[in-house]
Design a protein around this motif. Structure first.
Motif, PDB file in Angstrom:
ATOM      1  N   ASN A 117       1.543  -5.067  -7.562  1.00 50.96           N
ATOM      2  CA  ASN A 117       0.172  -5.199  -8.110  1.00 50.96           C
ATOM      3  C   ASN A 117      -0.752  -4.867  -6.581  1.00 50.96           C
ATOM      4  OD1 ASN A 117      -2.431  -6.442  -8.015  1.00 50.96           O
ATOM      5  ND2 ASN A 117      -2.068  -7.491 -10.018  1.00 50.96           N
ATOM      6  N   MET A 118      -1.845  -3.331  -6.814  1.00 54.75           N
ATOM      7  CA  MET A 118      -2.338  -2.943  -6.202  1.00 54.75           C
ATOM      8  C   MET A 118      -2.960  -3.475  -5.393  1.00 54.75           C
ATOM      9  SD  MET A 118      -3.559   0.559  -6.199  1.00 54.75           S
ATOM     10  CE  MET A 118      -5.052   0.241  -7.017  1.00 54.75           C
ATOM     11  N   TYR A 119      -3.732  -4.861  -5.595  1.00 53.96           N
ATOM     12  CA  TYR A 119      -4.830  -4.864  -4.660  1.00 53.96           C
ATOM     13  C   TYR A 119      -4.109  -6.976  -4.642  1.00 53.96           C
ATOM     14  CZ  TYR A 119      -6.617  -2.747  -9.590  1.00 53.96           C
ATOM     15  OH  TYR A 119      -7.390  -1.347 -10.312  1.00 53.96           O
ATOM     16  N   LEU A 120      -3.273  -6.928  -4.755  1.00 48.23           N
ATOM     17  CA  LEU A 120      -2.595  -8.469  -4.433  1.00 48.23           C
ATOM     18  C   LEU A 120      -2.209  -7.526  -2.978  1.00 48.23           C
ATOM     19  CD1 LEU A 120      -1.080 -10.040  -7.358  1.00 48.23           C
ATOM     20  CD2 LEU A 120      -2.805 -10.520  -5.720  1.00 48.23           C
ATOM     21  N   GLY A 121      -1.848  -6.354  -3.210  1.00 48.43           N
ATOM     22  CA  GLY A 121      -0.644  -5.790  -2.242  1.00 48.43           C
ATOM     23  C   GLY A 121      -1.965  -5.575  -1.005  1.00 48.43           C
ATOM     24  N   VAL A 122      -3.196  -5.262  -1.364  1.00 48.59           N
ATOM     25  CA  VAL A 122      -4.499  -5.002  -0.055  1.00 48.59           C
ATOM     26  C   VAL A 122      -4.924  -6.484   0.338  1.00 48.59           C
ATOM     27  CG1 VAL A 122      -6.713  -4.142   0.121  1.00 48.59           C
ATOM     28  CG2 VAL A 122      -4.924  -3.124  -1.291  1.00 48.59           C
ATOM     29  N   GLY A 123      -4.988  -6.972  -0.948  1.00 51.91           N
ATOM     30  CA  GLY A 123      -5.334  -8.621  -0.786  1.00 51.91           C
ATOM     31  C   GLY A 123      -4.598  -9.451   0.612  1.00 51.91           C
ATOM     32  N   THR A 124      -3.398  -9.180   0.657  1.00 44.65           N
ATOM     33  CA  THR A 124      -2.151 -10.358   2.003  1.00 44.65           C
ATOM     34  C   THR A 124      -1.971  -8.725   2.501  1.00 44.65           C
ATOM     35  OG1 THR A 124      -0.521  -8.619   0.105  1.00 44.65           O
ATOM     36  CG2 THR A 124      -0.572 -11.179  -0.668  1.00 44.65           C
ATOM     37  N   ASN A 125      -2.238  -7.958   2.729  1.00 48.45           N
ATOM     38  CA  ASN A 125      -1.581  -6.569   4.114  1.00 48.45           C
ATOM     39  C   ASN A 125      -3.108  -7.379   4.497  1.00 48.45           C
ATOM     40  OD1 ASN A 125       1.184  -6.203   3.607  1.00 48.45           O
ATOM     41  ND2 ASN A 125       0.408  -4.637   1.936  1.00 48.45           N
ATOM     42  N   SER A 166      -3.617   0.764 -14.357  1.00 44.67           N
ATOM     43  CA  SER A 166      -1.991   1.063 -13.769  1.00 44.67           C
ATOM     44  C   SER A 166      -1.899  -0.149 -12.756  1.00 44.67           C
ATOM     45  CB  SER A 166      -1.536   1.630 -13.733  1.00 44.67           C
ATOM     46  OG  SER A 166      -0.153   2.226 -13.736  1.00 44.67           O
ATOM     47  N   GLY A 167      -2.575  -0.095 -11.995  1.00 46.15           N
ATOM     48  CA  GLY A 167      -2.661  -0.511 -10.280  1.00 46.15           C
ATOM     49  C   GLY A 167      -2.517  -2.058 -10.586  1.00 46.15           C
ATOM     50  N   LEU A 168      -2.998  -3.094 -11.732  1.00 46.95           N
ATOM     51  CA  LEU A 168      -2.477  -4.299 -12.301  1.00 46.95           C
ATOM     52  C   LEU A 168      -0.847  -4.340 -11.883  1.00 46.95           C
ATOM     53  CD1 LEU A 168      -5.349  -4.639 -14.723  1.00 46.95           C
ATOM     54  CD2 LEU A 168      -4.964  -5.684 -12.461  1.00 46.95           C
ATOM     55  N   VAL A 169      -0.348  -3.166 -12.240  1.00 44.43           N
ATOM     56  CA  VAL A 169       1.549  -3.689 -12.505  1.00 44.43           C
ATOM     57  C   VAL A 169       2.123  -3.001 -12.046  1.00 44.43           C
ATOM     58  CG1 VAL A 169       1.161  -4.792 -14.661  1.00 44.43           C
ATOM     59  CG2 VAL A 169       1.641  -2.470 -14.684  1.00 44.43           C
ATOM     60  N   ASN A 170       1.089  -1.693 -10.599  1.00 45.21           N
ATOM     61  CA  ASN A 170       1.946  -1.058 -10.015  1.00 45.21           C
ATOM     62  C   ASN A 170       1.256  -0.735  -8.226  1.00 45.21           C
ATOM     63  OD1 ASN A 170       3.842   0.616 -11.446  1.00 45.21           O
ATOM     64  ND2 ASN A 170       2.084   1.739 -12.628  1.00 45.21           N
ATOM     65  N   ASP A 171       2.012  -0.471  -7.245  1.00 46.57           N
ATOM     66  CA  ASP A 171       2.159  -0.908  -5.994  1.00 46.57           C
ATOM     67  C   ASP A 171       1.544   0.564  -5.439  1.00 46.57           C
ATOM     68  OD1 ASP A 171       3.440  -3.239  -5.476  1.00 46.57           O
ATOM     69  OD2 ASP A 171       4.519  -2.507  -6.308  1.00 46.57           O
ATOM     70  N   SER A 172       0.073   0.155  -4.623  1.00 45.66           N
ATOM     71  CA  SER A 172       0.380   1.735  -4.079  1.00 45.66           C
ATOM     72  C   SER A 172       1.479   2.107  -3.097  1.00 45.66           C
ATOM     73  CB  SER A 172      -0.895   0.895  -3.178  1.00 45.66           C
ATOM     74  OG  SER A 172      -1.808   2.367  -1.949  1.00 45.66           O
ATOM     75  N   THR A 173       1.385   3.905  -2.911  1.00 44.91           N
ATOM     76  CA  THR A 173       2.610   4.285  -2.633  1.00 44.91           C
ATOM     77  C   THR A 173       1.948   5.462  -0.990  1.00 44.91           C
ATOM     78  OG1 THR A 173       4.658   5.556  -2.205  1.00 44.91           O
ATOM     79  CG2 THR A 173       3.181   5.375  -4.267  1.00 44.91           C
ATOM     80  N   VAL A 174       2.172   5.909  -0.213  1.00 45.64           N
ATOM     81  CA  VAL A 174       1.928   6.890   0.978  1.00 45.64           C
ATOM     82  C   VAL A 174       2.956   8.035   0.002  1.00 45.64           C
ATOM     83  CG1 VAL A 174       3.967   7.352   1.996  1.00 45.64           C
ATOM     84  CG2 VAL A 174       1.996   7.936   2.272  1.00 45.64           C
TER      85      VAL A 174
END
Length: 598
Positions: free
Chosen positions: A507-515, A565-573
């Motif tokens: 989850n892209m948003y949870l990734g930002v929030g935790t990192n 889509s970011g609700l179920v996918n992750d950000s990636t470089v």
């Protein structure tokens, strides 16, 4: 006459300067997507109990891309700063700069206060989306918003992106027929010093189309963009040949999306279509009917060729996982006569080991380093006829300790007693204590969206510790409760032959929030929301006249699909530089379109 010649020369000089500024933008939208190169990278986390890959790992898809992206952003960022300093470029005033600055500030603060600075700076294993990448995202967005200044530049950008995606589409079709990266000459992606490292050139363990990404989810995440942009480019064309060419390209991209077998991208595309219909309005839909018919035709053809894959994803994503149906894992390969029962938790409490099966606690008491007795939830001796677990012990001459082995349906859990305390042997061989793991939600549906229910239920409690400042970019895997072996056992991530580590929240948003913290997450979302609101004001029932208008609309619906889509996918470089460049182009087109109205 002389004045016209002078003006023409001035225009040519301005365009030459713009072309120079376009170099990193065009690179990111073309060659960057093919930057696959083997690297050996230090992990910096080999001392953690859950990490078993050692001090160095091989990487193909992320590390080299990260290096190239950071380098080109810094070089051309310095060039732009110089151009601003000498007055050749004027900084535009945009509301979006505020959340961009806030996001960057909290990314930096999270790095400064991080316990794992090496990981936070460059990123974690297989991802490499650290502080350097995140700051460069903001830099390339700012850069693009000031580097693109004409419709001619927009056309160049779209044409180059189309050519690159055409090549990607051909590769996707070849992947569909069985080709993978290791079908290509090794010198293309491995240096001579790495060609003997077999693990780097492994064939991807999937039949899905992944393009030049490490994961099919990333491919589907990306593909929403070319589909939306080239679909709108098709609508914009009056020339029949160009219209058909863009339609075919859109169809190929759709085919790759279906064959990526990732529901997240499909849902994102569906959201894009809905937004397109709403924003365009009935008048434009009727006006575009011939082009839309062509796009629907190529969409139906691509979908028909991929129907089994799509139906499987829809069934698994919207029926089995949402309703919480039992997975096949629960009944396959269990050790007879043991039966698979959900384990609530495993606790090492002093000299005791506690297993809780669906609310029934089984206590294993030890004495002098060996098993004393096994008691059921009533305090009576446990009967092995219940089929929950078997307990045994043996002396290990190599370590000099007595090992207590608890056998459940799919895993043998190994413990030992040291200085009066029971420790569990993690797969790395390190002894650790086990306890209950906090979770929020999804109690009865851990399998939701391919086990995202489990991952999110363990990620949500992490946000309590990162309300202001995060743990550091890309440190999610370090702070995720990897000692939740009971939870991972229940979903098939931990067994005798499986040890899947949760390295991202899906989850892209949870990734930002935790990192990088909840404030940075709000700022991150604000960047895209500002663009979407601004774009809707521009294109709502807009009379589309020029090519740039259609591309602007394409970027709007692509960004909307990306956010869904970011609700179920992750950000990636591996793909986010493309997103930020296109977002910057979107802002520029909005500015141009608004200026045309005045």
């Amino acid at each position: 006459m002389a004045k016209k010649i002078k003006n023409a020369r001035a225009d040519r000089n301005e365009f030459k300067k713009e072309i120079i500024l376009l170099i990193p933008i065009l690179f990111i939208l073309t060659l960057f997507m093919f930057c696959v190169r083997g690297s050996v990278v230090e992990t910096h986390i080999s001392d953690l109990f859950w990490f078993t890959k050692g001090e160095y790992v091989g990487d193909l898809y992320a590390y080299f891309r990260m290096q190239i992206f950071v380098l080109i952003t810094i070089v051309f960022g310095v060039y732009m700063l110089f151009s601003i300093f000498i007055g050749e470029i004027k900084i535009t005033k945009k509301k979006v700069f505020i959340p961009m600055a806030v996001y960057s500030l909290f990314v930096i603060l999270s790095f400064v206060l991080s316990e794992y600075k090496d990981v936070a700076l460059w990123g974690a294993v297989d991802r490499y989306e650290g502080t350097a990448s995140l700051l460069c995202y903001m830099a390339i967005l700012f850069y693009t918003m000031h580097a693109v200044n004409s419709e001619k530049a927009v056309k160049i950008i779209v044409k180059c992106f189309a050519i690159a995606c055409g090549v990607l589409g051909m590769w996707g079709i070849l992947q569909f027929f069985g080709m993978q990266l290791d079908s290509l000459p090794e010198w293309l992606y491995l240096s001579s010093g790495l060609r003997d490292v077999a693990s780097i050139a492994e064939k991807q363990a999937t039949d899905a189309v992944t393009l030049f990404f490490s994961n099919q989810n990333y491919a589907s995440f990306f593909l929403v963009f070319p589909i939306c942009i080239f679909g709108m480019a098709c609508i914009s064309q009056e020339d029949t040949k160009k219209k058909i060419a863009y339609a075919i390209l859109t169809g190929v991209m759709m085919f790759c999306l279906w064959q990526a077998a990732s529901l997240g991208g499909m849902v994102g595309l569906a959201a894009s279509v809905v937004v397109a219909v709403i924003v365009a309005g009935p008048a434009n839909i009727i006006k575009w009917k011939n082009s839309l018919g062509l796009l629907i035709l190529v969409g139906v053809i691509s979908l028909g060729a991929s129907l089994p894959v799509v139906m499987k994803e829809i069934k698994s994503g919207t029926v089995s996982s949402i309703l919480g149906f039992e997975t096949a894992y629960a009944t396959e390969n269990s050790k007879e006569p043991l039966k698979f029962v959900t384990i609530d938790h495993v606790i090492t409490d002093g000299e005791d080991i506690i297993f809780s099966f669906a609310g029934n606690e089984i206590k294993i008491e030890t004495e002098n380093g060996d098993v004393r007795r096994v008691l059921d939830e009533t305090g009576n001796p446990y009967s092995s006829d219940r089929g929950l677990l078997n307990v045994s012990s043996r002396f290990d001459e190599e370590s000099g300790y007595t090992l207590i082995e608890v056998e459940t349906a799919k895993q043998t859990w190994v413990f030992t007693v040291f200085n009066g305390e029971v420790f569990f042997f993690a797969p790395s061989g390190m002894g650790i204590k086990l306890d209950k793991v906090e979770s929020i939600g999804f109690e009865n549906n851990q399998s939701f969206a391919t086990y995202r229910g489990y991952i999110w239920s363990r990620t949500l409690p992490m946000l309590k510790e990162t309300i202001l400042i995060g743990n550091g970019a890309d440190t999610f895997s370090i702070y995720f409760p990897q000692d939740d072996y009971a939870g991972r056992y229940n979903i098939g991530y931990f067994s005798d032959d499986t040890n899947i580590i949760v390295d991202k929240p899906h989850n892209m948003y949870l990734g930002v929030g935790t990192n990088t913290g909840a404030i940075s997450m709000i700022a991150f979302i604000a960047i895209f929301v500002i663009y979407i609101i601004e774009s809707i004001k521009v294109y709502r029932k807009h009379e589309f006249n020029g090519f740039k208008d259609y591309i602007g609309m394409g970027i709007l619906i692509a960004i909307t699909g990306f956010m869904v889509s970011g609700l179920v996918n992750d950000s990636t470089v591996q793909m986010m530089p493309v997103v930020y460049v296109l977002l910057g182009v979107g802002f520029v087109i909005n500015r141009m379109t608004y200026s045309d109205r005045i």
